[in-house]
Design an enzyme around this catalytic site. Structure first.
Site, PDB file in Angstrom:
ATOM      1  N   HIS A 277      -5.099 -14.433   9.491  1.00  0.00           N
ATOM      2  CA  HIS A 277      -4.388 -13.145   9.254  1.00  0.00           C
ATOM      3  C   HIS A 277      -5.026 -11.934   9.702  1.00  0.00           C
ATOM      4  O   HIS A 277      -4.532 -10.761   9.720  1.00  0.00           O
ATOM      5  CB  HIS A 277      -3.863 -12.898   7.903  1.00  0.00           C
ATOM      6  CG  HIS A 277      -3.297 -14.143   7.153  1.00  0.00           C
ATOM      7  ND1 HIS A 277      -2.287 -14.853   7.870  1.00  0.00           N
ATOM      8  CD2 HIS A 277      -3.499 -14.820   6.025  1.00  0.00           C
ATOM      9  CE1 HIS A 277      -1.802 -15.658   6.945  1.00  0.00           C
ATOM     10  NE2 HIS A 277      -2.622 -15.730   6.052  1.00  0.00           N
TER      11      HIS A 277
ATOM     12  N   ARG B 232      23.822  15.125  -8.038  1.00  0.00           N
ATOM     13  CA  ARG B 232      23.520  13.445  -7.776  1.00  0.00           C
ATOM     14  C   ARG B 232      23.465  12.637  -8.933  1.00  0.00           C
ATOM     15  O   ARG B 232      22.995  13.446 -10.029  1.00  0.00           O
ATOM     16  CB  ARG B 232      22.097  13.397  -7.229  1.00  0.00           C
ATOM     17  CG  ARG B 232      21.707  14.330  -5.757  1.00  0.00           C
ATOM     18  CD  ARG B 232      22.450  13.666  -4.735  1.00  0.00           C
ATOM     19  NE  ARG B 232      21.913  12.147  -4.484  1.00  0.00           N
ATOM     20  CZ  ARG B 232      20.886  11.932  -3.805  1.00  0.00           C
ATOM     21  NH1 ARG B 232      20.056  12.983  -3.281  1.00  0.00           N
ATOM     22  NH2 ARG B 232      20.457  10.887  -3.553  1.00  0.00           N
TER      23      ARG B 232
ATOM     24  N   PRO C 152       0.832  -1.148   0.070  1.00  0.00           N
ATOM     25  CA  PRO C 152       0.055   0.074  -0.003  1.00  0.00           C
ATOM     26  C   PRO C 152       0.937   1.137  -0.199  1.00  0.00           C
ATOM     27  O   PRO C 152       1.647   1.562   0.870  1.00  0.00           O
ATOM     28  CB  PRO C 152      -0.923  -0.302   1.367  1.00  0.00           C
ATOM     29  CG  PRO C 152      -0.820  -1.641   1.496  1.00  0.00           C
ATOM     30  CD  PRO C 152       0.636  -1.980   0.997  1.00  0.00           C
ATOM     31  N   GLU C 153       0.514   2.068  -1.109  1.00  0.00           N
ATOM     32  CA  GLU C 153       1.393   3.422  -1.048  1.00  0.00           C
ATOM     33  C   GLU C 153       0.421   4.651  -0.593  1.00  0.00           C
ATOM     34  O   GLU C 153      -0.710   4.323   0.187  1.00  0.00           O
ATOM     35  CB  GLU C 153       1.865   3.731  -2.443  1.00  0.00           C
ATOM     36  CG  GLU C 153       2.810   2.498  -2.909  1.00  0.00           C
ATOM     37  CD  GLU C 153       3.322   2.829  -4.225  1.00  0.00           C
ATOM     38  OE1 GLU C 153       3.571   4.182  -4.648  1.00  0.00           O
ATOM     39  OE2 GLU C 153       3.815   2.022  -4.860  1.00  0.00           O
TER      40      GLU C 153
ATOM     41  N   ARG D  16       1.405 -11.083   5.752  1.00  0.00           N
ATOM     42  CA  ARG D  16       2.908 -11.124   5.652  1.00  0.00           C
ATOM     43  C   ARG D  16       3.524 -10.689   6.935  1.00  0.00           C
ATOM     44  O   ARG D  16       4.651 -10.932   7.154  1.00  0.00           O
ATOM     45  CB  ARG D  16       3.741 -10.381   4.639  1.00  0.00           C
ATOM     46  CG  ARG D  16       3.040 -10.880   3.057  1.00  0.00           C
ATOM     47  CD  ARG D  16       3.851 -10.021   1.829  1.00  0.00           C
ATOM     48  NE  ARG D  16       3.400 -10.578   0.770  1.00  0.00           N
ATOM     49  CZ  ARG D  16       3.848  -9.851  -0.385  1.00  0.00           C
ATOM     50  NH1 ARG D  16       4.582  -9.042  -0.396  1.00  0.00           N
ATOM     51  NH2 ARG D  16       3.026 -10.313  -1.615  1.00  0.00           N
TER      52      ARG D  16
END
Length: 276
Positions: free
Chosen positions: A96, A157, A2-3, A115
């Site tokens: 879970h 960079r 999930p972002e 997980r």
């Protein structure tokens, strides 16, 4: 994983059900998350009222009423596959489903994580002082995130611009999916060295990142295998993805074939014609 849009979608989805509610009971079925569930978690939560939910990057913050001054808020991270959903008394837990926070109206805030890479812990101080949050960059939808910031931090960079954009010290919450999409909208090759992107192009990239993230939040996040919103609904932003997950398919702009490469050990799809 999930972002940011998925976490924001979760916050908006569960907030109406939990804000202002008192906690009647806490059930922990599995303590072995990425950070073990605190030993005093159940005892410290019962009888307390939940305040207005917040979000910092991919973390949810859940403020709590007194009397525990040193335990004023929870910090919740969904990890790779976690989700916070609303259930009702009588809804049997599934495999879970590790944590239930039972509210005074019979609703349940339920944490599901196959997980177990997520965690729930006490917020240490506030979002400015907690060591897990203190060094994070600005929110991408805030006024502090600008093309000028990207340009300034990128000087000298050699790192490719895509992993540079995904650096949480530069800006939070622009993960693999949304970085790929923003770079496509801005017309920037993800392989280009961050220090070789102009000020003008960074202005376009910042605007593109905001556009992509705002659209994803509006549509409920991106449909990933494990993600559902707080009410159990999948996201729908995946229907609009231009490059992510579309390797070998035709570019929506030029009809050329989208290429798959690896940057920073992450898969990245782009159009070599439209992104330079």
């Amino acid at each position: 994983m999930p972002e940011l849009p998925e976490v924001e979608t979760t916050r908006r989805g569960i907030a109406p059900y939990v804000e202002g509610r008192e906690i009647n009971e806490v059930i922990v079925r599995e303590r072995r998350l990425r950070t073990p569930v605190p030993a005093d978690f159940e005892q410290a939560l019962v009888g307390r009222r939940i305040g207005e939910l917040g979000r910092r990057a991919k973390y949810l913050t859940i403020p709590l009423s007194e009397p525990h001054a040193e335990r004023r808020a929870l910090l919740w991270h969904l990890g790779m596959s976690g989700s916070l959903r609303i259930a009702r008394l009588g809804d049997l837990p599934k495999k879970h489903d590790h944590v239930d926070v039972v509210l005074d109206d019979g609703m349940i805030l339920r944490y599901h994580d196959p997980r177990r890479f997520g965690f729930v812990d006490w917020l240490q101080g506030d979002v400015r002082s907690d060591p897990r949050l203190a060094k994070l960059g600005p929110e991408p939808l805030s006024p502090d995130f600008t093309g000028e910031r990207l340009y300034r931090l990128s000087r000298g960079r050699r790192l490719a611009v895509k992993p540079f954009l995904m650096d949480n010290a530069v800006v939070v919450g622009v993960g693999n999916i949304y970085a790929a999409e923003a770079l496509f909208l801005a017309g920037i090759d993800p392989r280009r060295a961050a220090g070789r992107v102009s000020r003008e192009r960074y202005a376009r990239l910042a605007a593109a990142a905001r556009e992509v993230l705002a659209a994803a939040i509006t549509q409920g996040g991106t449909t990933l295998r494990d993600f559902v919103s707080g009410t159990g609904e999948p996201g729908y932003f995946a229907q609009r993805l231009n490059v992510y997950g579309r390797a070998g398919q035709a570019c929506r702009r030029c009809s050329g074939e989208l290429r798959l490469i690896t940057l920073g050990q992450r898969a990245s799809v782009f159009c070599a014609h439209c992104q330079t």
